[in-house]
Design a protein around this motif. Structure first.
Motif, PDB file in Angstrom:
ATOM      1  N   GLY B 101      41.107  -4.850  23.399  1.00  0.00           N
ATOM      2  CA  GLY B 101      42.146  -6.194  23.360  1.00  0.00           C
ATOM      3  C   GLY B 101      43.046  -5.652  24.777  1.00  0.00           C
ATOM      4  N   PRO B 102      43.692  -6.952  24.866  1.00  0.00           N
ATOM      5  CA  PRO B 102      44.532  -6.934  26.340  1.00  0.00           C
ATOM      6  C   PRO B 102      45.749  -5.867  26.110  1.00  0.00           C
ATOM      7  N   GLY B 103      45.597  -4.890  27.319  1.00  0.00           N
ATOM      8  CA  GLY B 103      47.001  -3.991  27.184  1.00  0.00           C
ATOM      9  C   GLY B 103      46.536  -2.631  26.584  1.00  0.00           C
ATOM     10  N   ASN B 104      45.635  -2.604  25.691  1.00  0.00           N
ATOM     11  CA  ASN B 104      45.183  -1.529  25.076  1.00  0.00           C
ATOM     12  C   ASN B 104      44.159  -0.632  25.580  1.00  0.00           C
ATOM     13  N   LEU B 105      44.193   0.632  25.444  1.00  0.00           N
ATOM     14  CA  LEU B 105      43.070   1.575  26.039  1.00  0.00           C
ATOM     15  C   LEU B 105      41.923   1.521  24.891  1.00  0.00           C
ATOM     16  N   PRO B 106      40.604   1.626  25.354  1.00  0.00           N
ATOM     17  CA  PRO B 106      39.481   1.854  24.257  1.00  0.00           C
ATOM     18  C   PRO B 106      39.879   3.176  23.373  1.00  0.00           C
ATOM     19  N   ASP B 107      39.200   2.976  22.361  1.00  0.00           N
ATOM     20  CA  ASP B 107      39.580   3.936  21.551  1.00  0.00           C
ATOM     21  C   ASP B 107      39.387   5.370  21.508  1.00  0.00           C
ATOM     22  N   PHE B 108      38.261   5.617  22.313  1.00  0.00           N
ATOM     23  CA  PHE B 108      38.168   7.042  22.503  1.00  0.00           C
ATOM     24  C   PHE B 108      39.058   7.723  23.571  1.00  0.00           C
ATOM     25  N   MET B 109      39.520   6.803  24.529  1.00  0.00           N
ATOM     26  CA  MET B 109      40.519   7.460  25.415  1.00  0.00           C
ATOM     27  C   MET B 109      41.719   7.751  24.884  1.00  0.00           C
ATOM     28  N   GLN B 110      42.251   6.729  23.710  1.00  0.00           N
ATOM     29  CA  GLN B 110      43.600   7.156  23.277  1.00  0.00           C
ATOM     30  C   GLN B 110      43.243   8.421  22.198  1.00  0.00           C
ATOM     31  N   LEU B 111      42.135   8.848  21.971  1.00  0.00           N
ATOM     32  CA  LEU B 111      41.658   9.839  21.034  1.00  0.00           C
ATOM     33  C   LEU B 111      41.856  11.430  22.214  1.00  0.00           C
TER      34      LEU B 111
END
Lengths: 273, 379
Positions: B101-111
């Motif tokens: 979604g806009p403004g968010n980082l892909p899940d693995f990058m947050q991890l």
């Protein structure tokens, strides 16, 4: 104008690992000439043709129609109007006769033509098929042709390629007498408007069709002139008698007459390189 | 041998230059394939099996390119995983960005990552149009740069194959090393959406299958046009006698380059469509082993024949699933054996089987040697 046309070789030298295969050859062949290059095995005939067509590196100068060829890549030399055949007929065995000729005719085609299918037979291709007598076989894979027919196909490929200088390496090796006759007459017709150089071991064939002859020996031009002039040159007789014609000392002692069997002379180191 | 000036034959044989039956047979084969893919398979197969078929069809798309580059051009492309991977990762990057979604980082990058914003080389893939173009054009551009370097230096045969393998290994190793930005060994996983459609919905999975089937047919049609064009004839000539082609005034490097680049584009598109079909792309799917597997299918089916390469790729991929369900562990050996047997005893693949048998029969009574294998016959 005459200086600009034809083939002009000056001081051509080719060495492989210290062995000098062509050692300072000067050669002039004018348009309309039918020049035969003869000489014993290892004389440098094929290497000379290799150097002119860009296959081996050489020093000196090779000019065709005034343009220097040495240093250019093989396909650029071919594009400037020079074609050759090989000792062993090299055609695209899995493609048909027609496809072989069509490819030979097409080096100048643009990308759009290339990406389309061949809908009809180009005029020059049809004419060449006629000339080399393979119209009936146009749909056959070239690999199924007889040996002599393959050599004819190669000559046909040079015709549609529309080269102005033809370098033929033993075009009649392995052909029957009639086939040789027909080939010679074809070469005669072709050479009316082009420059033709033929490497040949068949002395009968040479005597029948050569307009001029250059004798190569040990990488140099030993003698040059008409058939009669060359035959009466004592140096030529010596070279040939010293090499292959010992068993041939029959009624033709006046001239060089080494009757090699076609193809029995391809084993020299120079020609293999 | 005829005389040079022989009279023209009766019933001009030049008219027979293009076999009349060939296009008709090709059209019939094409219609049958479309019927099987668009009507029979969706009716006969469960959603799960249809999903597997979609995956096999992606392999077949790579095989179409291999048929062109290897079967016709003689380039043993043992590194198609690179281009498959470039297409796949390009698509997966866009889908991950869209999923987040806009403004968010892909899940693995947050991890794993410490980054607070997308890396610069991810950013263009936020654009769907750029992504779609890149899945095909990026592999083609890489192939063009690589190919022009390799072919001009006259690298060929086994050296070309080894180089391709090394490249596939290098890309996989690089991806594994960049865990923060590529997901590392896991790859890009859990892809849920495809341009706004939810991939968990079976209806949308079917749609993805139809897109893949249509793309495969399109690539087959494109490859067929290339193979039967003048370029296709020249490509075979280069394969069989590169030096001779040079003396006719062509630069064989350019001829090979076109086939290589087109094959790379096809592999890229296959990789891009593989991602929504399977929901994941990882280094294990693009490295050395998968690169070899792409080639095996084409070799078994018949590398010079389009139908052979496509059916071979589907068949081998299907056998892999079926056999590894039954005998896990044995498949690798079986696959290796298949490859060796095909190359050693049936170089034309299964597509040439009928021709070989026929020639044996006809050759025996007359005692004539069978002519060279006509690789160009079945297409």
């Amino acid at each position: 104008m005459t200086e600009l046309s034809g083939l002009r070789v000056r001081g051509l030298r080719v060495s492989f690992d210290g062995f000098t295969a062509v050692d300072g050859v000067d050669l002039d062949v004018r348009p309309g000439d039918l020049r035969f290059l003869i000489g014993p095995n290892g004389a440098g005939k094929t290497t000379l043709v290799d150097a002119v067509t860009g296959l081996v590196r050489a020093s000196g100068s090779v000019r065709f129609e005034g343009t220097e060829l040495l240093g250019r890549s093989v396909h650029r030399i071919a594009r400037s109007g020079i074609g050759r055949t090989f000792q062993t007929a090299t055609v695209f065995e899995e493609l048909t006769v027609l496809q072989n000729l069509d490819i030979a005719a097409g080096a100048a085609r643009g990308p759009l033509t290339m990406l389309r299918r061949r809908r009809s037979v180009p005029e020059p291709v049809a004419r060449a098929l006629e000339t080399i007598g393979l119209t009936e076989r146009s749909g056959s894979p070239a690999g199924t042709l007889a040996h002599g027919q393959k050599q004819w196909l190669e000559i046909g490929m040079l015709l549609v390629q529309d080269v102005r200088l033809l370098l033929l390496d033993e075009p009649v090796a392995g052909m029957s007498h009639d086939e040789r006759q027909a080939t010679g007459e074809l070469l005669r017709r072709i050479s009316a408007e082009r420059t033709v150089v033929v490497i040949e071991h068949d002395m009968d064939f040479m005597r029948s069709f050569a307009r001029s002859v250059s004798v190569l020996h040990a990488g140099r031009v030993l003698s040059e002139g008409t058939v009669a002039e060359v035959q009466s040159d004592p140096r030529v007789q010596e070279v040939y008698l010293g090499h292959a014609a010992v068993q041939d000392a029959g009624p033709t002692a006046a001239g060089p007459h080494p009757e090699h069997a076609g193809g029995a002379h391809a084993g020299s180191a120079v020609q293999e390189v | 041998m005829t005389e040079p000036t022989s009279a023209p034959g009766k019933g001009n044989p030049l008219k027979r230059a293009v076999p009349a039956g060939r296009s008709a047979r090709a059209a019939a084969g094409f219609a049958a394939a479309a019927l099987a893919l668009f009507a029979l398979a969706p009716l006969a197969l469960s959603d799960f099996r249809l999903g597997l078929l979609a995956k096999y069809l992606c392999t077949a798309m790579v095989a179409v390119g291999i048929c062109l580059a290897w079967g016709r051009g003689g380039l043993l492309t043992l590194g198609q995983g690179v281009f498959f991977g470039l297409g796949g990762y390009a698509m997966a990057m866009h889908l991950k960005i869209a999923d987040a979604g806009p403004g968010n980082l892909p899940d693995f990058m947050q991890l794993y990552g410490t980054a607070t914003e997308l890396p610069w080389w991810w950013r263009p893939f936020a654009n769907p149009l750029f992504t779609i173009a890149a899945t095909v054009l990026l592999p083609m551009a890489v192939a063009a740069v690589l190919g022009s370097f390799v072919f001009r230096r006259r690298v060929r045969g086994a050296y070309f194959a080894i180089l391709s393998q090394a490249l596939a290994a290098a890309l996989a190793i690089w991806l594994i090393g960049q865990q923060a930005t590529t997901g590392g060994t896991n790859g890009l996983t859990d892809i849920r959406g495809f341009f706004g459609y939810d991939l968990d919905d079976p209806v949308n999975q079917r749609m993805v299958y139809f897109v893949i089937a249509a793309a495969l047919l399109l690539l087959v049609a494109l490859a067929r046009q290339l193979i039967h064009s003048r370029y296709g004839e020249l490509l075979v000539a280069v394969r069989d006698s590169e030096e001779r082609v040079r003396f006719l005034g062509y630069d064989p490097a350019n001829v090979k380059l076109v086939a290589y680049v087109v094959a790379a584009g096809m592999a890229g598109l296959a990789g891009a469509l593989f991602v929504p079909a399977v929901g994941i792309i990882s280094p294990a799917m693009i490295g050395i082993v998968p690169s070899i597997e792409f080639v095996i299918g084409a070799a078994v089916g018949g590398r010079a024949s389009l139908a052979g390469a496509v059916l071979g790729a589907i068949g081998v991929a299907w056998a892999r699933t079926a056999l590894s369900e039954e005998f896990p562990g044995a498949w690798t050996y079986f696959q290796g054996l298949l490859f060796i047997v095909a190359l050693a005893f049936l170089p034309g693949g299964l597509a040439s089987l009928a021709g070989v048998v026929k020639r044996r029969r006809t050759a025996r009574p007359t005692g004539e040697p069978a002519p060279a294998l006509p690789l160009g016959e079945a297409a």
